[in-house]
Design an enzyme around this catalytic site. Sequence first.
Site, PDB file in Angstrom:
ATOM      1  N   ASN A 207      29.933  47.998  36.333  1.00  0.00           N
ATOM      2  CA  ASN A 207      31.159  47.939  37.118  1.00  0.00           C
ATOM      3  C   ASN A 207      31.239  49.199  37.978  1.00  0.00           C
ATOM      4  O   ASN A 207      30.327  50.038  37.958  1.00  0.00           O
ATOM      5  CB  ASN A 207      32.393  47.775  36.216  1.00  0.00           C
ATOM      6  CG  ASN A 207      32.550  48.915  35.215  1.00  0.00           C
ATOM      7  OD1 ASN A 207      32.194  50.067  35.492  1.00  0.00           O
ATOM      8  ND2 ASN A 207      33.090  48.593  34.047  1.00  0.00           N
ATOM      9  N   LEU A 208      32.309  49.350  38.740  1.00  0.00           N
ATOM     10  CA  LEU A 208      32.386  50.474  39.670  1.00  0.00           C
ATOM     11  C   LEU A 208      32.338  51.822  38.951  1.00  0.00           C
ATOM     12  O   LEU A 208      31.657  52.751  39.390  1.00  0.00           O
ATOM     13  CB  LEU A 208      33.675  50.375  40.496  1.00  0.00           C
ATOM     14  CG  LEU A 208      33.575  49.649  41.837  1.00  0.00           C
ATOM     15  CD1 LEU A 208      34.935  49.640  42.530  1.00  0.00           C
ATOM     16  CD2 LEU A 208      32.542  50.318  42.742  1.00  0.00           C
ATOM     17  N   GLU A 210      31.025  52.520  35.997  1.00  0.00           N
ATOM     18  CA  GLU A 210      29.687  52.739  35.440  1.00  0.00           C
ATOM     19  C   GLU A 210      28.692  53.107  36.540  1.00  0.00           C
ATOM     20  O   GLU A 210      27.828  53.975  36.345  1.00  0.00           O
ATOM     21  CB  GLU A 210      29.231  51.488  34.692  1.00  0.00           C
ATOM     22  CG  GLU A 210      30.028  51.246  33.414  1.00  0.00           C
ATOM     23  CD  GLU A 210      29.938  49.820  32.906  1.00  0.00           C
ATOM     24  OE1 GLU A 210      30.393  49.574  31.775  1.00  0.00           O
ATOM     25  OE2 GLU A 210      29.424  48.938  33.643  1.00  0.00           O
ATOM     26  N   ASP A 276      31.572  40.466  30.187  1.00  0.00           N
ATOM     27  CA  ASP A 276      30.714  39.625  29.352  1.00  0.00           C
ATOM     28  C   ASP A 276      30.532  38.249  29.979  1.00  0.00           C
ATOM     29  O   ASP A 276      29.437  37.667  29.951  1.00  0.00           O
ATOM     30  CB  ASP A 276      31.324  39.468  27.954  1.00  0.00           C
ATOM     31  CG  ASP A 276      31.423  40.792  27.212  1.00  0.00           C
ATOM     32  OD1 ASP A 276      30.697  41.725  27.568  1.00  0.00           O
ATOM     33  OD2 ASP A 276      32.236  40.875  26.272  1.00  0.00           O
TER      34      ASP A 276
END
Length: 487
Positions: A207-208, A210, A276
């Site tokens: 995601n952003l 991470e 997920d």
Amino acid sequence: MLERLDEIIRDIEQGWRSRRLLVVGDVMIDKYVWGEVSRISPEAPVPVVHFNHQSHQPGGAANVAMNLVRLGAEVLVVGYTGDDEDEKLLLSIVSDNGITARFVQCREFPTITKLRIVGGKQQMLRLDRERLGPRSAEDQQRLIDTSLQHISSCHAVILSDYAKGVLTPEVCQSIICAAREAGIPILVDPKSTDFSRYAGASTICPNLNELSRASGLETRDLDVLLDAAQQMVSKYKLDFLTATLSEKGIALVRSDRRTLAAAKARQVFDVSGAGDTVVAVLALSLASGLSPEIAIRLANVAAGVVVEKVGTVPIEKHEFLAALTPELALQAHSKVVSRDELAMRVALWKQNGERVVFTNGCFDLLHIGHITVIEQARQLGDRLIVAINSDRSVSRLKGPDRPIVDESARARVLAALGSVDAVTVFDDPTPLQLVFAVRPDVIVKGGDYNPETVVGAREVQSWGGEVRIVPTVEGFSTTRLIEKSKR
């Protein structure tokens, strides 16, 4: 709009059942205490949650497995658990849902649990039970060996990293190399800021936040982060990188270009588990031979479904297909289906609580009388099926000079009507077997029929459905149109 959406939906309905996927990562249990909040405690400035009920759900890598199995796939999940009651509970839950589990017990580590207290639809508190740190070399080797022995029988592998100690560099590289050698996609849902441990994967799906941490850039500038992502693709020898961008959608980043699948505006209740769902849909799409560009658009649709739920809840196949059908409704050819395909779509509609209406006829030379019956039939439910007689069937009923318009053209014209959700062709003398196959809630006929003369009426009424006769427009029929053209 997705191209070949009818083929994609057909593959989701049928093909995904034959896909086998391996999930390796941090398995856990998500526990919930549900209640209502009506006051603040006099003992401390905290809300008082009045208990209603409690529930539990597989979490982490086990939730990825749940998403996959709910989408129809066969799934094997591998991870660490403790030798405790929560391990037994997790094993029971995943087994009951058709997931094969190969858990490696670590006696010094408990099975990871997250207890959430929810007031209304708002999460009030989370209590985690876990112990972080490396497992023994023996336990790590058991996990690697267990994973490697199943890779050759799988269509894709997912590494689901929640930074709880499973996916060490040694574990990641052992599995990635084996998957690459087997020629199957391997996807990583990362938590580590060091993406080098995931080098060689088909894709990493950060995601952003991470992506920002992994790139070492403390910025929210999307262009800057995606530039860094392009460099990572080359640096870590990825096929591409898939970045989830929250309300902006999902970006597919290759070394030389990038593509954005924009998200639709949604009412967001809870983003728990949305990542997920994204990685599960991406993996199944790639395992089915779909392009990454199509895969991210499908994953985007699926993520939009789960964020409207409260808690870590996997997506259901019927919800996913229902989210795709608005686009399908714009493609007339996609509405023309076989009997088996129709039965699956009806099952989907009924799972979503929709009322299914059925009507049938030759529909040769479509005219205002036909349109009126179709429009009135559609008003009696949420979905309308139109079954048409095949060319041979029309000839038997109307004579050798009929039909004027062949069955494929008649079906396509009917499918173009906004009131119609599915068209199918039947060759039997009557549509009775088709009625049995789809079990509609309402069967509709127009004109001078009565409930006693409608084929399938008694059967529909036997399962609680109804028969409706709707008026037709006087003076309009295919026979009259033919006679008029001859004159």
